[in-house]
Design a protein around this motif. Sequence first.
Motif, PDB file in Angstrom:
ATOM      1  N   ALA A  96     -40.461   1.282   3.441  1.00 58.08           N
ATOM      2  CA  ALA A  96     -39.599   1.810   2.382  1.00 58.08           C
ATOM      3  C   ALA A  96     -38.206   1.180   2.406  1.00 58.08           C
ATOM      4  CB  ALA A  96     -39.492   3.331   2.466  1.00 58.08           C
ATOM      5  N   GLN A 149     -45.233   6.295   2.645  1.00 60.01           N
ATOM      6  CA  GLN A 149     -44.619   7.594   2.895  1.00 60.01           C
ATOM      7  C   GLN A 149     -44.985   8.124   4.272  1.00 60.01           C
ATOM      8  OE1 GLN A 149     -45.796  10.056  -0.412  1.00 60.01           O
ATOM      9  NE2 GLN A 149     -44.350   9.100  -1.826  1.00 60.01           N
ATOM     10  N   GLY A 208     -27.597   4.568   1.125  1.00 64.44           N
ATOM     11  CA  GLY A 208     -28.919   4.982   0.676  1.00 64.44           C
ATOM     12  C   GLY A 208     -29.631   5.830   1.714  1.00 64.44           C
ATOM     13  N   LEU A 238     -32.520   5.030  -4.165  1.00 70.12           N
ATOM     14  CA  LEU A 238     -33.753   4.248  -4.071  1.00 70.12           C
ATOM     15  C   LEU A 238     -33.483   2.766  -4.288  1.00 70.12           C
ATOM     16  CD1 LEU A 238     -36.225   6.612  -5.938  1.00 70.12           C
ATOM     17  CD2 LEU A 238     -36.236   6.083  -3.493  1.00 70.12           C
ATOM     18  N   GLU A 263     -48.290   3.447  -1.716  1.00 72.24           N
ATOM     19  CA  GLU A 263     -47.109   4.306  -1.644  1.00 72.24           C
ATOM     20  C   GLU A 263     -47.339   5.475  -0.700  1.00 72.24           C
ATOM     21  OE1 GLU A 263     -43.301   5.237  -2.064  1.00 72.24           O
ATOM     22  OE2 GLU A 263     -44.273   3.473  -2.902  1.00 72.24           O
ATOM     23  N   ARG A 265     -41.519   7.025  -6.033  1.00 72.69           N
ATOM     24  CA  ARG A 265     -40.818   6.988  -4.751  1.00 72.69           C
ATOM     25  C   ARG A 265     -39.765   8.076  -4.610  1.00 72.69           C
ATOM     26  NH1 ARG A 265     -40.420   0.366  -4.971  1.00 72.69           N
ATOM     27  NH2 ARG A 265     -42.583  -0.011  -4.313  1.00 72.69           N
ATOM     28  N   ALA A 266     -39.371   8.672  -5.723  1.00 67.49           N
ATOM     29  CA  ALA A 266     -38.370   9.741  -5.684  1.00 67.49           C
ATOM     30  C   ALA A 266     -38.967  11.084  -5.284  1.00 67.49           C
ATOM     31  CB  ALA A 266     -37.707   9.882  -7.059  1.00 67.49           C
ATOM     32  N   GLN A 318     -36.583  -2.167  -8.927  1.00 69.43           N
ATOM     33  CA  GLN A 318     -37.804  -1.383  -9.094  1.00 69.43           C
ATOM     34  C   GLN A 318     -38.012  -1.021 -10.555  1.00 69.43           C
ATOM     35  OE1 GLN A 318     -37.935   1.854  -5.866  1.00 69.43           O
ATOM     36  NE2 GLN A 318     -36.009   0.798  -5.451  1.00 69.43           N
ATOM     37  N   ARG A 322     -34.357  -0.107  -1.603  1.00 66.32           N
ATOM     38  CA  ARG A 322     -35.551  -0.915  -1.837  1.00 66.32           C
ATOM     39  C   ARG A 322     -35.381  -2.010  -2.879  1.00 66.32           C
ATOM     40  NH1 ARG A 322     -40.536   3.321  -1.103  1.00 66.32           N
ATOM     41  NH2 ARG A 322     -41.677   1.351  -1.053  1.00 66.32           N
ATOM     42  N   LEU A 382     -39.786   4.049  -9.366  1.00 66.45           N
ATOM     43  CA  LEU A 382     -38.709   4.988  -9.055  1.00 66.45           C
ATOM     44  C   LEU A 382     -39.196   6.433  -9.115  1.00 66.45           C
ATOM     45  CD1 LEU A 382     -35.819   3.228 -10.983  1.00 66.45           C
ATOM     46  CD2 LEU A 382     -35.932   3.558  -8.509  1.00 66.45           C
ATOM     47  N   GLU A 395     -31.120   9.664   1.386  1.00 67.65           N
ATOM     48  CA  GLU A 395     -32.546   9.900   1.664  1.00 67.65           C
ATOM     49  C   GLU A 395     -32.741  10.957   2.739  1.00 67.65           C
ATOM     50  OE1 GLU A 395     -36.113   6.856   2.587  1.00 67.65           O
ATOM     51  OE2 GLU A 395     -34.709   7.150   4.252  1.00 67.65           O
TER      52      GLU A 395
END
Length: 219
Positions: A51, A202, A22, A107, A198, A122-123, A114, A111, A119, A26
């Motif tokens: 995250a 980030q 993952g 994701l 969120e 967070r994407a 979800q 994490r 999703l 990312e």
Amino acid sequence: MTDTPDTPARPLLDATQARLLGCLVEKEATTPDTYPLTVNAAQSAANQKTARDPLMNLDAGNVQHALRQLETMGLARQHFSSRADRYEHRLQAALDLTRQQTVVLALLLLRGPQTLAELVTRAERLHRFGDADEARHAIERLQQRELLVVLPRASGQREDRYMHLLCGDVDGAALAAAFASSGAAPAGAASHDPALAERVAQLETAVAELRAELDALRG
């Protein structure tokens, strides 16, 4: 699931391998200047305090061993250099996925379970979905290939949660019960203002990535 020549087999990962896979997906999107990742950068990414769910504290030896195992499975590729070996993911190519499907899996690897809304939000830094339907389509295709499962809804829960199956089958009922007994969303999710939480996550992730870049440059 019966695999055909056109359908790659589902890999079976342990928790460390899943986390690192993952992370590679990312960081390809969020820190392209330092990608592929060194072992130290991969370790920093895996041990981030934001995250990530669950939190981990992996040492460099475990990280390097897991990256080599991912390479053996065809899910990562090593780049040799005079300064430090680096690794890139091969998830999309190895499992014949779209970018959207790859991001959803990444994701979930990072994490845990979800919702669709989580999703999509967070994407944002990995792939900007045009709308929820685009993400839903990716989820449905992953479900058809038995790479993802819909969890039973916990008591009082209004939205479905999804979980990857790259670490094997999951006990959906147990996960749903865990959500219900905790009375809260999974780690990293917000209980009062999801959008604000969120954004904070980030920013914290961006700081962690800058630290990883510095570590990589120093290494």
